[in-house]
Design an enzyme around this catalytic site. Structure first.
Site, PDB file in Angstrom:
ATOM      1  N   ALA A   1       0.851  -1.210   0.000  1.00 29.59           N
ATOM      2  CA  ALA A   1       0.000   0.000   0.000  1.00 29.59           C
ATOM      3  C   ALA A   1       0.880   1.252   0.000  1.00 29.59           C
ATOM      4  O   ALA A   1       0.669   2.180  -0.788  1.00 29.59           O
ATOM      5  CB  ALA A   1      -0.912   0.000   1.224  1.00 29.59           C
ATOM      6  N   GLY A   2       1.864   1.245   0.886  1.00 29.15           N
ATOM      7  CA  GLY A   2       2.746   2.409   0.993  1.00 29.15           C
ATOM      8  C   GLY A   2       3.599   2.609  -0.253  1.00 29.15           C
ATOM      9  O   GLY A   2       3.844   3.744  -0.682  1.00 29.15           O
ATOM     10  N   ASP A   3       4.053   1.518  -0.855  1.00 29.10           N
ATOM     11  CA  ASP A   3       4.887   1.604  -2.068  1.00 29.10           C
ATOM     12  C   ASP A   3       4.067   2.207  -3.214  1.00 29.10           C
ATOM     13  O   ASP A   3       4.557   3.049  -3.982  1.00 29.10           O
ATOM     14  CB  ASP A   3       5.379   0.212  -2.506  1.00 29.10           C
TER      15      ASP A   3
HETATM   16  P1  ADP Z   1       3.199   1.986   4.767  1.00 33.64           P
HETATM   17  O1  ADP Z   1       3.186   0.627   4.121  1.00 33.64           O
HETATM   18  O2  ADP Z   1       4.196   2.908   4.149  1.00 33.64           O
HETATM   19  O3  ADP Z   1       3.213   1.956   6.265  1.00 33.64           O
HETATM   20  P2  ADP Z   1       0.371   2.563   5.063  1.00 33.64           P
HETATM   21  O4  ADP Z   1      -0.008   1.248   5.613  1.00 33.64           O
HETATM   22  O5  ADP Z   1       0.280   3.731   5.960  1.00 33.64           O
HETATM   23  O6  ADP Z   1       1.777   2.587   4.345  1.00 33.64           O
HETATM   24  O7  ADP Z   1      -0.582   2.808   3.809  1.00 33.64           O
HETATM   25  C1  ADP Z   1      -0.245   3.691   2.762  1.00 33.64           C
HETATM   26  C2  ADP Z   1      -1.512   4.312   2.220  1.00 33.64           C
HETATM   27  O8  ADP Z   1      -2.384   3.280   1.754  1.00 33.64           O
HETATM   28  C3  ADP Z   1      -2.311   5.092   3.251  1.00 33.64           C
HETATM   29  O9  ADP Z   1      -1.865   6.423   3.375  1.00 33.64           O
HETATM   30  C4  ADP Z   1      -3.703   5.012   2.646  1.00 33.64           C
HETATM   31  O10 ADP Z   1      -3.829   5.979   1.631  1.00 33.64           O
HETATM   32  C5  ADP Z   1      -3.718   3.629   2.019  1.00 33.64           C
HETATM   33  N1  ADP Z   1      -4.279   2.638   2.951  1.00 33.64           N
HETATM   34  C6  ADP Z   1      -3.622   1.729   3.702  1.00 33.64           C
HETATM   35  N2  ADP Z   1      -4.471   0.989   4.454  1.00 33.64           N
HETATM   36  C7  ADP Z   1      -5.715   1.434   4.155  1.00 33.64           C
HETATM   37  C8  ADP Z   1      -7.046   1.073   4.570  1.00 33.64           C
HETATM   38  N3  ADP Z   1      -7.275   0.105   5.465  1.00 33.64           N
HETATM   39  N4  ADP Z   1      -8.095   1.748   4.031  1.00 33.64           N
HETATM   40  C9  ADP Z   1      -7.887   2.725   3.116  1.00 33.64           C
HETATM   41  N5  ADP Z   1      -6.661   3.114   2.671  1.00 33.64           N
HETATM   42  C10 ADP Z   1      -5.588   2.493   3.189  1.00 33.64           C
END
Ligand code: ADP
Length: 309
Positions: free
Chosen positions: A260-262
């Protein structure tokens, strides 16, 4: 930002083995920086030169990976081949409750040698890009000599006008000493103009107790544009000299949050390169991430890519 920019993304790609429900295995490949490279290449198309900067072996898996990247439109002019090494591997296990765990074999991986003197000219090509992107995992797979060399080359690239973007992705298992991660991340932040990072990673590396504390600390490094991802919670940003909070739209059917983050980072960077505002770029990054988490695996099939521009 430049019209037809070049972006070098420095990282490692590994073979991925994933356990299926019936005890079988599926094989693919992945890595955080590669995932961002693929999404960025898809979003930018002919409008940018997206380079993945890494080392592969001479094994058949390495050959397959390079072919797949080229098919994604990624420029492989900064991909080197190491005869006596091959690519790393990770295995995703899913327990009875559906909880995933990741297991790695990456000690012999070619990408760990990327900072060796044999690859000076390959790196010079990458460092000549308009943008250079790396993650905490890029730092983690190097030894101290490699990290030192990387930072000094990034400093020179920055002086020559390159923008540096960093995602402080933290995998504790890759660091023998957690204090070392703090020191090297800190030095990398000093060189960045764009922070695209996760709230949990910043807390793990720096002990920040709130997202606002992470934002303030990153501001102290003089980073002009800071984006802190917080899963389904609103994105915290500092850009254009002000703090902003960007709402994340809820996703009803979350299947797999891998990458998601990537994906977010690729959407954000593509939008900025296409001259969208920082707030709109965060919404665009979130829209891509929202699609990605509704599919299994890090890289969704091209047909499911949302129309973002
Ligand atoms: P990382 O992997 O860098 O920690 P995150 O888990 O914070 O990244 O997720 C990155 C982005 O993906 C978030 O800012 C959001 O936009 C989206 N995202 C992640 N999880 C969810 C979720 N459960 N519902 C909606 N969007 C999500």
């Amino acid at each position: 930002m430049s019209y037809h920019p070049s972006i070098a993304l420095i990282g490692e790609c590994m073979i991925e083995l994933r356990e299926t429900h019936r005890g079988g295995l599926t094989r693919s490949y992945g890595g955080d920086v590669l995932n961002t490279s693929i999404y960025l290449s898809r979003l930018m198309g002919e409008d940018a030169k997206v380079r993945f900067t890494t080392l592969l072996g001479e094994d058949p898996f390495s050959a397959e990976m390079a072919v797949a990247w080229e098919r994604e439109g990624i420029d492989c002019d900064t991909v080197g081949r190491v005869t006596e090494r091959n690519v790393g591997l990770y295995f995703i296990r899913t327990d009875k409750t559906g909880e995933r765990s990741f297991h790695y074999w990456r000690g012999q991986s070619a990408a760990r040698e990327i900072m060796d003197s044999d690859w000076t000219s390959l790196r010079a090509q990458a460092m000549g890009s308009d943008w250079i992107y790396l993650s905490g995992i890029t730092l983690a797979i190097l030894d101290d000599t490699g990290r030192k060399r990387l930072l000094s080359e990034l400093a020179i690239a920055r002086e020559c006008g390159a923008h540096i973007a960093f995602d402080g992705n933290f995998r504790s298992a890759l660091w023998t000493n957690p204090l070392a991660a703090t020191t090297w991340h800190e030095q990398t932040w000093n060189l960045c103009s764009l922070a695209l990072t996760g709230v949990e990673d910043e807390a793990a590396v720096f002990g920040d107790t709130t997202p606002e504390a992470s934002l303030d600390r990153l501001r102290d490094h003089g980073i002009a544009e800071i984006v802190i991802k917080r899963g389904q919670q609103s994105i915290l940003m500092h850009a254009d000299d002000k703090n902003q909070s960007i709402k994340v739209m809820p996703v009803g059917n979350v299947v797999d949050t891998t990458a998601a983050g990537d994906a977010f980072n690729a959407g954000y960077l593509a939008a900025r390169l296409k001259d969208h505002s920082s707030a709109d770029s965060a919404r665009i990054g979130a829209a891509l991430a929202a699609e990605v988490i509704q599919h299994t695996g890090a890289v969704i099939p091209n047909v499911h890519m949302p129309t973002l521009f």
